[in-house]
Write an enzyme that holds these catalytic residues in place. Sequence first.
Site, short mmCIF file in Angstrom:
data_model
loop_
_atom_site.label_atom_id
_atom_site.label_comp_id
_atom_site.label_asym_id
_atom_site.label_seq_id
_atom_site.Cartn_x
_atom_site.Cartn_y
_atom_site.Cartn_z
N ASN A 83 0.80 -1.22 0.00
CA ASN A 83 0.00 0.00 0.00
C ASN A 83 0.84 1.28 0.00
O ASN A 83 0.37 2.33 -0.42
CB ASN A 83 -0.95 0.02 1.20
CG ASN A 83 -0.24 -0.25 2.52
OD1 ASN A 83 0.47 -1.25 2.65
ND2 ASN A 83 -0.42 0.61 3.49
N GLN B 3 -4.94 -3.71 -1.97
CA GLN B 3 -4.44 -2.64 -2.84
C GLN B 3 -4.40 -3.04 -4.31
O GLN B 3 -4.43 -2.19 -5.20
CB GLN B 3 -3.05 -2.18 -2.41
CG GLN B 3 -3.04 -1.26 -1.22
CD GLN B 3 -3.76 0.05 -1.46
OE1 GLN B 3 -3.98 0.46 -2.59
NE2 GLN B 3 -4.15 0.72 -0.38
N ALA C 237 -13.38 -2.97 -1.21
CA ALA C 237 -13.90 -2.26 -2.37
C ALA C 237 -13.39 -0.83 -2.51
O ALA C 237 -13.27 -0.32 -3.62
CB ALA C 237 -15.44 -2.24 -2.33
N HIS C 238 -13.09 -0.16 -1.41
CA HIS C 238 -12.97 1.30 -1.46
C HIS C 238 -11.64 1.82 -1.99
O HIS C 238 -11.48 3.02 -2.21
CB HIS C 238 -13.26 1.91 -0.09
CG HIS C 238 -12.18 1.72 0.94
ND1 HIS C 238 -11.33 2.75 1.30
CD2 HIS C 238 -11.83 0.66 1.69
CE1 HIS C 238 -10.51 2.32 2.24
NE2 HIS C 238 -10.79 1.06 2.48
N THR D 108 -26.50 -9.17 9.43
CA THR D 108 -27.34 -8.79 8.30
C THR D 108 -26.48 -8.22 7.17
O THR D 108 -25.62 -7.38 7.40
CB THR D 108 -28.37 -7.74 8.74
OG1 THR D 108 -29.15 -8.29 9.81
CG2 THR D 108 -29.28 -7.35 7.59
N CYS E 24 -3.68 4.24 7.91
CA CYS E 24 -4.31 3.55 9.04
C CYS E 24 -3.57 3.81 10.34
O CYS E 24 -3.31 2.89 11.12
CB CYS E 24 -4.37 2.04 8.75
SG CYS E 24 -5.37 1.64 7.31
#
Length: 377
Positions: A152, A180, A201-202, A238, A320
């Site tokens: 990353n 990544q 996903a982001h 959920t 992070c």
Amino acid sequence: MDRLYLDHNATSPLRPECRDAMLDAMSAPRNASSVHAEGRAAKQLVEKARKSIAGAISCPPTSIVFNSGGTEADHTAILGFARGGPKVRRLFLSATEHPAVPAAAEKSGLPVETVPVLKDGTLDLAWLEKRLGTYDPQADGPFLLCTMLANNETGVIHPVKEAAQIARKAGGYTMVDAVQALFKIEIDFSTLGADLLALSAHKAGGPVGIGALVVTPGLGFEPLLGGGGQEENRRAGTHNVPAIAGFGRLAEVASVSDYQALAGIRDRIEAGLPQGVTVHGQSAPRLPNTTCLTAPGFKSETQVMTMDLAGIAVSAGSACSSGKVKRSSVLGAMGVPEEEAATSLRISLGWDTPAHAAERVLTTWTTEFERISSRAA
């Protein structure tokens, strides 16, 4: 002045196609575990997304286990596999892993060995082969090798297929963090050799808070969360149907060729850097969107603030770390001295990066670098 966002490895702006898919999924009650018509419609969205993602990385749809993202996938792969799989008794982690991986390893309580990287940032296969050449799976028990597909901070791509072959020959398993790399380079799970693969996903324009663990068929693990039968009893809770729908749409619209085209912008930036600036991992295979540089005397904090004030978003490395600029453990593992690592900057391009980005970056960055260099002279 318009903002120029060049921190896609931290998170990428949501693609319009993904936003539209999410808004459509929000238009009705969406609990995929319900048996009524609304529940069945939600289930269809989940399974459609599962098929799209599986098709993009060449794995069976049943191998996709949806979760909240890369960190959860890493923890499930390590903790869940160690407890509920073949009873792993030792972990091998590459020296440049995302912090989620060593954090999960520490929680496991298992013995951990660090696999070093070469100066270019790639996994030291010779070290791995030598170490595992003496490993006795009968006496020492099964082990799990954890390695990134692409780093990353530097964008360096690890020789994962070769590492997985070495691990398998020694009686071990391999977990790959591909967060990544997803949609930036080709990923073929069927030939990669990994037993487990972490996705999110982001980083490529999908929603935040959705990811998946890809599991080789027949491989067991203990779920981290219980209480529900979702994901074939592999991840309770959920389903986040709108986010899953956005992830599935990302798999349909994201193009590896589009990311490959970003290499031209990256290369223009690197070619225009002043003498004395080092680009780390430049000699290794890298993601086409990532540059990691160090500049003598130009502190990381100063670089990030200078660019931000000029309307350009970049970072000093991994995002992070609670918003703090910390010394890069990745560069440390590559043998970069601490003083030099304190001058690191990461520029990461993405799906909305304009062609003029290189020129604007160089104009802003070199002006300040030259000013600081002249004062130090």
